[in-house]
Design an enzyme around this catalytic site. Structure first.
Site, PDB file in Angstrom:
ATOM      1  N   ASP A  65       8.688   1.228   4.039  1.00  0.00           N
ATOM      2  CA  ASP A  65       8.281   2.557   4.504  1.00  0.00           C
ATOM      3  C   ASP A  65       8.614   2.731   5.969  1.00  0.00           C
ATOM      4  OD1 ASP A  65       6.382   1.998   2.051  1.00  0.00           O
ATOM      5  OD2 ASP A  65       6.621   4.149   2.328  1.00  0.00           O
TER       6      ASP A  65
HETATM    7  O1  MRU Z   1       2.339   4.912  -2.577  1.00  0.00           O
HETATM    8  P1  MRU Z   1       3.767   5.120  -2.903  1.00  0.00           P
HETATM    9  O2  MRU Z   1       4.052   5.007  -4.366  1.00  0.00           O
HETATM   10  O3  MRU Z   1       4.344   6.361  -2.311  1.00  0.00           O
HETATM   11  O4  MRU Z   1       4.461   3.903  -2.194  1.00  0.00           O
HETATM   12  C1  MRU Z   1       5.825   3.650  -2.401  1.00  0.00           C
HETATM   13  C2  MRU Z   1       6.245   2.428  -1.674  1.00  0.00           C
HETATM   14  O5  MRU Z   1       5.526   1.782  -0.984  1.00  0.00           O
HETATM   15  C3  MRU Z   1       7.654   2.073  -1.777  1.00  0.00           C
HETATM   16  O6  MRU Z   1       7.801   0.717  -1.967  1.00  0.00           O
HETATM   17  C4  MRU Z   1       8.310   2.513  -0.472  1.00  0.00           C
HETATM   18  O7  MRU Z   1       8.003   3.860  -0.228  1.00  0.00           O
HETATM   19  C5  MRU Z   1       9.734   2.321  -0.480  1.00  0.00           C
HETATM   20  S1  MRU Z   1      10.453   3.519  -1.535  1.00  0.00           S
HETATM   21  C6  MRU Z   1      12.107   3.206  -1.674  1.00  0.00           C
END
Ligand code: MRU
Length: 363
Positions: free
Chosen positions: A243
């Protein structure tokens, strides 16, 4: 009206974002894998609600869905009586995407007095973002697959991933899951292991769904089985998404990533992060500056990540951080769309230098 057929991209990967100029549908990921329902997004409020309610999730998909929902809104305005200045996107914290789109709007507004032309420039920029993300993910897949092959002693190997980083979390193809896809296409993937990723179960509900759809040999494990899977010699490498990556390489990703990295270090399994360069935040000197979002206690108190019935005792206090930070010293390399960032020494990355070197390089 909601449609019920799963959208497929030209390369047969699942599509969570179905866009045609003037029309946007988002796959309701809360219903997967049992139901396939696309929600019609007509404006930025619909887009905002879809992001808030986890209809669409995953860092790249969220940014693109936000941009496209505004693009649809402005495309469908029958009449606009305002001035170009009124057309700025109402995206307070849409970090990189918002900054780039705001620049497009300001540049267009500086050269025309026609609101329509400004809208057109915004729509085109949002559409380019969608196309660019898929191209960037394919490049991440290709760089990652070559790098892992070069660094593997085995002709075929198994890779563990956490959370969902596939075509559902992005505009298409995926980041970490894109690397797994590319390894499978190259015929060198023995097996993918995906974790459940509690509490919201992005791994069991989404990644497992994508892996089955792609007919990639894959096994679902509980988050708590990661150490045992490594001890049993089942895992040759880990690839996860991100992220946010700080200047020293510390990486924020879905909660549980840090535990996976600790297990990998203990069992000498290489641990890679796969992310576009837009995930690098050079304004942060380390991961300590990354603010961690905490999500609803309901995700733990109720089944199905909060969507089902109550399973925990009423009155128990809950701490539910949605992300954690993996320190750079646990990361073996960062796979980007321009190449793989490796360590400056045993423990540290020089992300600023690598970023400067990579950002101007063609894919
Ligand atoms: O809570 P989320 O489902 O939005 O979290 C997603 C993640 O943590 C992913 O691993 C991250 O955003 C990378 S997406 C390519």
């Amino acid at each position: 009206m909601a449609s019920t057929r799963i959208g497929l991209a030209a390369d047969n990967t699942l599509q969570s974002i179905c866009y045609k100029r003037g029309s946007l549908q988002l796959l309701d990921q809360r219903k997967l894998p049992l139901e396939t329902i696309y929600l019609e997004i007509q404006n930025s409020t619909d887009g905002w609600n879809a992001i808030r309610d986890m209809v669409v999730r995953g860092a790249p998909a969220i940014a693109i869905a936000a941009a496209l929902s505004l693009a649809v809104e402005v495309f469908n305005l029958e009449e606009f009586n305002g001035s170009p200045a009124d057309a700025s996107p109402n995206a307070v914290n849409l970090s990189d995407a918002a900054t780039r789109l705001k620049e497009v709007i300001l540049n267009a507004a500086a050269t025309t007095s026609e609101a329509r032309s400004v809208f057109q420039a915004f729509i085109e920029a949002a559409e380019i973002m969608l196309e660019d993300d898929v191209a960037s993910n394919k490049a991440i897949g290709s760089y990652g697959a070559s790098f892992l092959q070069q660094h593997s002693e085995k002709p075929k190997f198994s890779v563990l991933t956490h959370c969902n980083t596939g075509s559902l979390a992005t505009a298409g193809y995926g980041t970490a899951l894109g690397v797994i896809r590319a390894l499978h296409s190259a015929g060198v993937l023995e097996r993918a292991y995906c974790t459940e990723t509690r509490p919201f179960n992005q791994g069991s509900r989404l990644t497992a769904f994508e892996l089955v759809h792609e007919k990639i040999p894959a096994t679902l494990i509980a988050d708590s089985a990661v150490a045992a899977s490594m001890k049993a010699g089942r895992v040759d490498a880990v690839v996860v998404g991100a992220d946010r990556v700080a200047s020293n390489g510390d990486t924020a990703n879905k909660i549980g990533t840090y535990s996976v990295a600790l297990c990998a270090k203990f069992h000498t399994v290489p641990f890679y992060v796969a992310a576009p360069l837009t995930s690098v935040d050079l304004s942060l000197s380390s991961g300590q500056e990354i603010v961690i979002e905490e999500r609803s206690p309901k995700e733990l108190l109720n089944s199905h990540g909060g969507l089902g019935e109550q399973i925990a005792a009423s009155g128990i206090s809950v701490w539910n951080p949605a992300f954690d930070v993996t320190p750079a010293n646990l990361i073996s390399g960062i796979i980007t769309e321009k190449g793989v960032i490796t360590k400056a020494d045993a423990d540290t990355f020089d992300i600023k230098l690598s970023y400067k070197r990579l950002v101007t390089r063609p894919r």
